[in-house]
Write a protein that holds these residues in place. Structure first.
Motif, PDB file in Angstrom:
ATOM      1  N   GLY A  54       0.893  -1.200   0.025  1.00 18.31           N
ATOM      2  CA  GLY A  54       0.012  -0.106  -0.046  1.00 18.31           C
ATOM      3  C   GLY A  54       0.784   1.156  -0.036  1.00 18.31           C
ATOM      4  O   GLY A  54       0.653   2.129  -0.651  1.00 18.31           O
ATOM      5  N   LEU A  55       1.981   1.144   0.861  1.00 19.92           N
ATOM      6  CA  LEU A  55       2.764   2.520   0.982  1.00 19.92           C
ATOM      7  C   LEU A  55       3.466   2.601  -0.626  1.00 19.92           C
ATOM      8  O   LEU A  55       3.668   3.787  -0.968  1.00 19.92           O
ATOM      9  N   LYS A  56       3.875   1.443  -1.204  1.00 16.85           N
ATOM     10  CA  LYS A  56       4.587   1.803  -2.340  1.00 16.85           C
ATOM     11  C   LYS A  56       3.491   2.181  -3.447  1.00 16.85           C
ATOM     12  O   LYS A  56       3.818   3.283  -4.141  1.00 16.85           O
ATOM     13  N   TRP A  57       2.127   1.866  -3.455  1.00 24.61           N
ATOM     14  CA  TRP A  57       1.313   2.467  -4.461  1.00 24.61           C
ATOM     15  C   TRP A  57       0.905   3.997  -4.043  1.00 24.61           C
ATOM     16  O   TRP A  57       0.875   4.744  -4.993  1.00 24.61           O
ATOM     17  N   ILE A  58       0.985   4.114  -2.789  1.00 28.07           N
ATOM     18  CA  ILE A  58       0.572   5.752  -2.408  1.00 28.07           C
ATOM     19  C   ILE A  58       2.012   6.514  -2.874  1.00 28.07           C
ATOM     20  O   ILE A  58       1.571   7.648  -3.325  1.00 28.07           O
ATOM     21  N   LYS A  59       3.082   6.139  -2.705  1.00 29.04           N
ATOM     22  CA  LYS A  59       4.237   6.739  -3.137  1.00 29.04           C
ATOM     23  C   LYS A  59       4.109   7.065  -4.576  1.00 29.04           C
ATOM     24  O   LYS A  59       4.522   8.195  -5.011  1.00 29.04           O
ATOM     25  N   ALA A  60       3.859   6.170  -5.354  1.00 27.85           N
ATOM     26  CA  ALA A  60       3.665   6.188  -6.777  1.00 27.85           C
ATOM     27  C   ALA A  60       2.568   6.993  -7.306  1.00 27.85           C
ATOM     28  O   ALA A  60       2.658   7.949  -8.191  1.00 27.85           O
ATOM     29  N   ASN A  61       1.518   7.052  -6.503  1.00 27.95           N
ATOM     30  CA  ASN A  61      -0.038   7.762  -7.010  1.00 27.95           C
ATOM     31  C   ASN A  61      -0.235   8.729  -6.259  1.00 27.95           C
ATOM     32  O   ASN A  61      -0.937   9.611  -6.806  1.00 27.95           O
ATOM     33  N   GLY A  62      -0.050   8.599  -5.004  1.00 26.52           N
ATOM     34  CA  GLY A  62      -0.844   9.832  -4.121  1.00 26.52           C
ATOM     35  C   GLY A  62      -2.163   9.243  -3.398  1.00 26.52           C
ATOM     36  O   GLY A  62      -2.638   8.109  -3.689  1.00 26.52           O
ATOM     37  N   VAL A  63      -2.951  10.307  -2.937  1.00 26.61           N
ATOM     38  CA  VAL A  63      -4.275   9.761  -2.332  1.00 26.61           C
ATOM     39  C   VAL A  63      -5.143  11.039  -2.496  1.00 26.61           C
ATOM     40  O   VAL A  63      -5.030  11.836  -2.788  1.00 26.61           O
ATOM     41  N   PRO A  64      -6.524  10.526  -2.641  1.00 22.61           N
ATOM     42  CA  PRO A  64      -7.667  11.642  -2.593  1.00 22.61           C
ATOM     43  C   PRO A  64      -7.588  12.479  -1.468  1.00 22.61           C
ATOM     44  O   PRO A  64      -7.388  12.048  -0.461  1.00 22.61           O
ATOM     45  N   ASN A  65      -7.832  13.611  -1.579  1.00 21.21           N
ATOM     46  CA  ASN A  65      -7.938  14.691  -0.610  1.00 21.21           C
ATOM     47  C   ASN A  65      -9.232  15.074  -0.028  1.00 21.21           C
ATOM     48  O   ASN A  65      -9.792  16.051  -0.006  1.00 21.21           O
ATOM     49  N   TYR A  66      -9.861  14.146   0.386  1.00 23.32           N
ATOM     50  CA  TYR A  66     -11.264  14.096   1.126  1.00 23.32           C
ATOM     51  C   TYR A  66     -10.754  15.114   2.344  1.00 23.32           C
ATOM     52  O   TYR A  66      -9.648  15.251   3.138  1.00 23.32           O
ATOM     53  N   PHE A  67     -11.834  15.882   2.725  1.00 25.34           N
ATOM     54  CA  PHE A  67     -11.843  16.439   4.012  1.00 25.34           C
ATOM     55  C   PHE A  67     -11.994  15.487   5.295  1.00 25.34           C
ATOM     56  O   PHE A  67     -13.030  14.590   5.099  1.00 25.34           O
ATOM     57  N   GLY A  68     -11.392  15.692   6.235  1.00 24.02           N
ATOM     58  CA  GLY A  68     -11.671  14.741   7.454  1.00 24.02           C
ATOM     59  C   GLY A  68     -12.431  14.829   8.292  1.00 24.02           C
ATOM     60  O   GLY A  68     -13.326  15.825   8.445  1.00 24.02           O
ATOM     61  N   ASN A  69     -12.857  13.886   9.050  1.00 27.20           N
ATOM     62  CA  ASN A  69     -14.034  13.889  10.080  1.00 27.20           C
ATOM     63  C   ASN A  69     -14.077  15.232  10.974  1.00 27.20           C
ATOM     64  O   ASN A  69     -14.930  15.598  11.583  1.00 27.20           O
ATOM     65  N   GLN A  70     -12.861  15.786  11.218  1.00 26.82           N
ATOM     66  CA  GLN A  70     -12.888  16.815  12.273  1.00 26.82           C
ATOM     67  C   GLN A  70     -13.480  18.050  11.777  1.00 26.82           C
ATOM     68  O   GLN A  70     -14.246  18.789  12.698  1.00 26.82           O
TER      69      GLN A  70
END
Length: 357
Positions: free
Chosen positions: A142-158
């Motif tokens: 999963g970390l390898k995928w994230i490093k290559a692709n990134g992540v969606p920028n949802y607003f958090g539960n806060q």
């Protein structure tokens, strides 16, 4: 709908949002000069919101809350480190400050008050528990995928309160069925609704991305009720998050806003992390997408008097490190995110699932 990321994993682990397992350190926007009319405190706090910490310090020195500057709000259930500013004349008094949940780590001076947004990003350290055998390999993957692709920028539960319903009150304010006299509370609740609409839009775009992973462009157009031919060429884009005609992009990690013209060219720039797509935080004086991108965006757009914005829909995660502590079945994770982004987005990708709203 529950959206599953294309990592071929469903990973179970335990994460406790507590000072023992969750540390956040603010990265200042600039170096402090060491001289000036403002005292800069590098503060470590635990089990306190930023506002609660500011109230304690302002009460101790005898000034109003608004005289203390801060760059961003930090989690309550974490060990957090951030910089705040107050008038330099209180240097001697603050030297004697003590509190069981607050520690002043460094003191310097600067010629300006710290303002909201004056930070580059945040550095996170997280301990995941009950990570056994195959789960460790899944986290590595999963970390390898994230490093290559990134992540969606949802607003958090806060943004949505303890029970997740702040956005409902914000919607009621806009509809005129709820009146809030306090201006800050009024704006905060509407802001929560703006965040909710952005998250709903991003979930819809995630649904489209995931369908294009599994189905043809023509089938996806039918499923998503989009015009025939509107997704032509999208499936062959190299990145997971697919760009659409009319999308609004920004240079990354900050810069000018512009509209997609040549999709394949912009997809390559997106893949190289030079630019990133944006989504609409609804409000006034904010540019809207066009074309098929607008067809999706318009479903989550509402008129409101608060200013809107364009927010990165997709962000990059840097300085990623993972360490497995086998004897404790812990996985120690560290990474850096740009300002306004939430660590929960990284954890949700590692779990193999998207946020649900």
């Amino acid at each position: 709908m529950k959206l599953i990321y294309p990592l071929n994993i469903q990973n179970e682990f335990v994460f406790n949002s507590s000072p023992r397992d969750f540390t956040v350190e603010e990265i200042p926007l600039y170096e402090f000069t060491g001289e000036g009319e403002h005292l800069i405190l590098k503060v470590r706090k635990k089990e306190l919101t930023t506002w609660e910490m500011i109230d304690i310090i302002s009460g101790y020195v005898g000034i109003k809350r608004k005289e203390i500057g801060y760059a961003g709000l930090k989690d309550k259930h974490a060990m957090t480190i951030q910089s705040i500013s107050l008038p330099a004349k209180f240097e001697e008094k603050i030297a004697a400050f003590e509190h069981p949940q607050i520690k002043i780590l460094e003191v310097t001076k600067h010629n300006n008050k710290i303002r909201v947004g004056h930070l580059k990003g945040n550095r996170f350290q997280i301990r995941l528990k009950k990570v056994l055998g195959l789960q460790k390999d899944k986290l590595d993957s999963g970390l390898k995928w994230i490093k290559a692709n990134g992540v969606p920028n949802y607003f958090g539960n806060q943004r949505f309160g303890t029970d997740g319903t702040n956005w409902i009150d914000g919607k009621k304010i806009l509809e005129g069925t709820l009146k809030i006299r306090d201006k800050k509370t009024h704006e905060f609740l509407i802001g929560s609704y703006q965040s909710y609409l952005f998250n709903q839009w991003l979930s819809k775009r995630m649904e489209l991305n995931l369908m294009l992973e599994k189905f043809s462009e023509e089938e996806t157009e039918t499923f998503m009720s989009l015009p025939q031919g509107s997704l032509k060429g999208s499936k062959k884009q190299p990145q997971f998050y697919k760009l659409l005609q009319g999308d609004l992009m920004m240079h990354y990690p900050y810069g000018r806003l512009f509209e997609v013209e040549d999709i394949q060219e912009e997809a390559e720039r997106f893949m190289s992390k030079d630019i990133a797509p944006t989504g609409l935080v609804p409000g006034s004086k904010t540019k809207r997408a066009s074309g098929v991108a607008r067809m999706i965006e318009s479903q989550f757009d509402e008129e409101m008097k608060l200013y809107g914005a364009r927010r990165y829909a997709w962000i990059q995660v840097s300085e990623i490190k993972g360490k497995y502590v086998e004897e404790k079945a812990h996985y120690e994770l560290s990474f850096t995110l740009p300002k306004g982004s939430y660590a929960t987005n990284v954890l949700d990708v590692l779990r193999g699932s998207a946020l649900e709203y």
